[in-house]
Motif scaffolding. Structure first.
Motif, mmCIF file in Angstrom:
data_model
loop_
_atom_site.group_PDB
_atom_site.id
_atom_site.type_symbol
_atom_site.label_atom_id
_atom_site.label_comp_id
_atom_site.label_asym_id
_atom_site.label_seq_id
_atom_site.Cartn_x
_atom_site.Cartn_y
_atom_site.Cartn_z
ATOM 1 N N LEU A 15 0.771 -1.134 -0.006
ATOM 2 C CA LEU A 15 -0.140 0.144 -0.043
ATOM 3 C C LEU A 15 0.717 1.232 -0.050
ATOM 4 O O LEU A 15 0.555 2.440 -0.590
ATOM 5 C CB LEU A 15 -0.860 -0.041 1.174
ATOM 6 C CG LEU A 15 -2.052 -1.156 1.179
ATOM 7 C CD1 LEU A 15 -2.941 -0.899 2.380
ATOM 8 C CD2 LEU A 15 -3.046 -0.831 0.081
ATOM 9 N N THR A 16 1.909 1.263 0.600
ATOM 10 C CA THR A 16 2.878 2.429 0.740
ATOM 11 C C THR A 16 3.259 2.597 -0.718
ATOM 12 O O THR A 16 3.274 3.931 -1.219
ATOM 13 C CB THR A 16 4.150 2.198 1.442
ATOM 14 O OG1 THR A 16 3.717 1.968 2.947
ATOM 15 C CG2 THR A 16 4.900 3.522 1.580
ATOM 16 N N GLU A 17 3.660 1.828 -1.370
ATOM 17 C CA GLU A 17 4.049 1.972 -2.837
ATOM 18 C C GLU A 17 2.950 2.584 -3.776
ATOM 19 O O GLU A 17 3.006 3.048 -4.677
ATOM 20 C CB GLU A 17 4.687 0.688 -3.521
ATOM 21 C CG GLU A 17 5.405 0.956 -4.807
ATOM 22 C CD GLU A 17 6.090 -0.157 -5.523
ATOM 23 O OE1 GLU A 17 6.296 -0.459 -6.556
ATOM 24 O OE2 GLU A 17 6.408 -1.319 -4.420
ATOM 25 N N LEU A 18 1.515 2.065 -3.320
ATOM 26 C CA LEU A 18 0.505 2.382 -4.091
ATOM 27 C C LEU A 18 0.038 4.011 -3.666
ATOM 28 O O LEU A 18 -1.114 4.253 -4.038
ATOM 29 C CB LEU A 18 -0.637 1.349 -4.015
ATOM 30 C CG LEU A 18 -0.581 0.060 -4.563
ATOM 31 C CD1 LEU A 18 -1.488 -1.038 -4.149
ATOM 32 C CD2 LEU A 18 -0.385 0.193 -6.081
ATOM 33 N N GLY A 19 0.468 4.384 -2.803
ATOM 34 C CA GLY A 19 0.243 5.851 -2.529
ATOM 35 C C GLY A 19 -0.275 6.092 -1.136
ATOM 36 O O GLY A 19 -0.472 7.132 -0.635
ATOM 37 N N LEU A 20 -0.398 5.058 -0.247
ATOM 38 C CA LEU A 20 -1.265 5.256 0.832
ATOM 39 C C LEU A 20 0.087 5.656 1.976
ATOM 40 O O LEU A 20 0.983 5.355 2.248
ATOM 41 C CB LEU A 20 -1.736 4.022 1.644
ATOM 42 C CG LEU A 20 -2.347 4.102 2.911
ATOM 43 C CD1 LEU A 20 -3.803 4.491 2.851
ATOM 44 C CD2 LEU A 20 -2.301 2.756 3.674
ATOM 45 N N ARG A 21 -0.461 6.832 2.716
ATOM 46 C CA ARG A 21 0.133 7.589 3.943
ATOM 47 C C ARG A 21 -0.311 7.146 5.211
ATOM 48 O O ARG A 21 -1.321 6.822 5.204
ATOM 49 C CB ARG A 21 0.259 9.215 3.556
ATOM 50 C CG ARG A 21 0.580 9.666 2.057
ATOM 51 C CD ARG A 21 0.095 11.103 1.935
ATOM 52 N NE ARG A 21 -1.149 11.337 2.467
ATOM 53 C CZ ARG A 21 -1.745 12.326 2.640
ATOM 54 N NH1 ARG A 21 -1.399 13.374 2.381
ATOM 55 N NH2 ARG A 21 -2.998 12.327 2.633
ATOM 56 N N ASP A 22 0.507 7.369 6.151
ATOM 57 C CA ASP A 22 0.169 7.042 7.420
ATOM 58 C C ASP A 22 -1.201 7.763 7.882
ATOM 59 O O ASP A 22 -1.978 7.353 8.485
ATOM 60 C CB ASP A 22 1.129 7.477 8.534
ATOM 61 C CG ASP A 22 2.346 6.293 8.317
ATOM 62 O OD1 ASP A 22 2.147 5.229 7.874
ATOM 63 O OD2 ASP A 22 3.517 6.726 9.113
ATOM 64 N N ALA A 23 -1.235 9.226 7.363
ATOM 65 C CA ALA A 23 -2.445 9.865 7.758
ATOM 66 C C ALA A 23 -3.789 9.593 7.094
ATOM 67 O O ALA A 23 -4.742 9.958 7.499
ATOM 68 C CB ALA A 23 -1.866 11.489 7.239
ATOM 69 N N ASP A 24 -3.514 8.638 6.151
ATOM 70 C CA ASP A 24 -4.756 8.098 5.286
ATOM 71 C C ASP A 24 -5.342 6.748 6.164
ATOM 72 O O ASP A 24 -6.519 6.692 5.769
ATOM 73 C CB ASP A 24 -4.381 7.565 3.776
ATOM 74 C CG ASP A 24 -3.909 8.923 3.283
ATOM 75 O OD1 ASP A 24 -4.354 9.934 3.339
ATOM 76 O OD2 ASP A 24 -2.997 8.505 2.347
ATOM 77 N N VAL A 25 -4.773 6.501 6.893
ATOM 78 C CA VAL A 25 -5.283 4.993 7.750
ATOM 79 C C VAL A 25 -6.579 5.080 8.264
ATOM 80 O O VAL A 25 -7.497 4.202 7.971
ATOM 81 C CB VAL A 25 -4.173 4.420 8.312
ATOM 82 C CG1 VAL A 25 -4.622 3.077 9.197
ATOM 83 C CG2 VAL A 25 -2.813 4.080 7.758
ATOM 84 N N ASP A 26 -6.654 6.098 9.161
ATOM 85 C CA ASP A 26 -7.840 6.238 9.773
ATOM 86 C C ASP A 26 -9.164 6.546 8.715
ATOM 87 O O ASP A 26 -10.107 5.712 9.135
ATOM 88 C CB ASP A 26 -7.775 7.288 10.842
ATOM 89 C CG ASP A 26 -6.928 6.942 11.991
ATOM 90 O OD1 ASP A 26 -6.951 5.710 12.025
ATOM 91 O OD2 ASP A 26 -6.700 7.948 12.868
#
Length: 384
Positions: free
Chosen positions: A341-352
């Motif tokens: 998911l990180t490579e697909l663009g997910l940031r820590d701030a997006d998880v919630d």
């Protein structure tokens, strides 16, 4: 046995070389009116059908879909269809094209899209006429040719227009149209189909008919997907297996639902714009692990039995259970080079935001058992 209902497409035509039949079917449906041809940026598969229609005296108006179908783009296409006075729609392309085609067919006679869309709209039932539409998939993955919903993007959210009236008049599935498909859309589509066969098998809404179809489709998918990734689609048996897996996955999801993998992937797709099949595959092993954790927390023999049944289907070992199936699927995802998911663009701030959206997603409701917010979060973090 629990009661169940089936909504099935009325006319499915499967086989190499059958794409030309779509022009004849849609021409009859159009009668004296014109046809709206919805296709992608290329013209390789649409051009022969357009020529066949025009030779038969049918007026053809073309709409091209680039990228994911948005509510605004569908609204523009509806306007084009109304101005042209078309009386039937032909979709030739991948899932985005087919979702656009069915949405346009539904909305030409039904007003504002926001009256009928879920989540961002009012979710009202279609009350006006729906134009007949014919589907010709040129990729293998979404199964959109036999589903009764169209997935559209509204800002950072993916939403559905949903009605039994959205079923295609005919789905013409020609495996030869997959020849020459680049590796990424080929693999991503194949992974989407794989998940759309696994989730209906373990769904709380599964029934004997979808079970039988999903098992057949899963065997075809697992047989063809590694070969397609390594060799492409020169082998007609690989093309046929991929197309069959996609078709059966569409029928299964339309009748048994999906689960938490699609609950997460649908939300993540709207947030990240990443390929849907890649997202599904990235989430699959961790969500199945979350299902097993939920079973340890709240034992459910029916859900346990369905998850354990994946073992022999996925591994070929009659003694295998759910844990072995999860391990094998994780290995397949890694072997196919699916990014995290990180490579697909997910940031820590997006998880919630992702977890909140997945908890509310319609797909999540069919998961074999409810997952807690913490279990969803663990699955997301493990998928990075």
């Amino acid at each position: 046995m629990k009661p169940f209902a089936l909504t099935l497409p009325g006319d499915v035509r499967f086989g190499a070389g059958r794409a030309a039949e779509a022009a004849d079917v849609v021409a009859r449906a159009a009668g004296e009116g014109g046809v709206l041809l919805v296709t992608g940026s290329g013209d390789r598969h649409a051009a022969p059908l357009r020529e066949r229609l025009e030779k038969a005296g049918v007026t053809v108006t073309t709409v091209r879909v680039v990228g994911e179908p948005t509510v605004d783009a569908v609204g523009d296409a509806v306007g084009t269809a109304r101005r042209a006075g078309v009386s039937a729609v032909l979709g030739v392309g991948g899932g985005s094209v087919l979702d656009t085609a069915k949405a346009v067919a539904a909305l030409v006679g039904n007003g504002d899209p926001l009256d009928h869309l879920e989540v961002v709209g009012r979710g009202q039932a279609l009350s006006g006429p729906v134009l007949p539409w014919v589907a010709v998939p040129t990729t293998a993955g979404t199964g959109s040719e036999v589903t009764r919903n169209a997935v559209l993007t509204a800002g950072r959210v993916k939403v559905s227009l949903r009605s039994p009236a959205l079923l295609a008049l005919a789905a013409v599935v020609d495996p030869d149209l997959l020849q020459g498909l680049p590796r990424d859309p080929l693999v991503h589509g194949g992974l989407d189909a794989l998940v759309q066969l696994i989730e209906p098998l373990i769904s709380r809404r599964a029934n004997p008919v979808t079970d039988a179809l999903a098992r057949q489709g899963l065997a075809a998918s697992l047989r063809a997907l590694p070969r397609a990734a390594a060799e492409g689609t020169d082998d007609p048996e690989v093309r046929a297996d991929l197309a069959l897996a996609s078709l059966l996955g569409g029928v299964c999801l339309a009748n048994a639902g999906l689960g938490a993998v699609h609950g997460l992937a649908g939300v993540a797709g709207g947030m990240l714009g990443a390929p849907h099949g890649a997202l599904c595959a990235a989430f699959l092993p961790a969500v199945l692990e979350a299902d097993l954790a939920a079973l340890r927390r709240a034992p459910d023999p029916v859900a346990q039995g369905r998850l354990d049944a994946l073992g022999p289907l996925v591994t070929g070992d009659p003694q295998a259970g759910a844990e072995q199936a999860v391990a094998a699927l994780g290995a397949l995802v890694r072997d196919l080079g699916v990014p995290g998911l990180t490579e697909l663009g997910l940031r820590d701030a997006d998880v919630d935001e992702l977890v909140e959206g997945a908890l509310a997603a319609s797909s999540t409701k069919a998961n074999p058992l409810p997952l807690t917010r913490e279990e969803f979060t663990t699955a997301v973090l493990a998928s990075r």
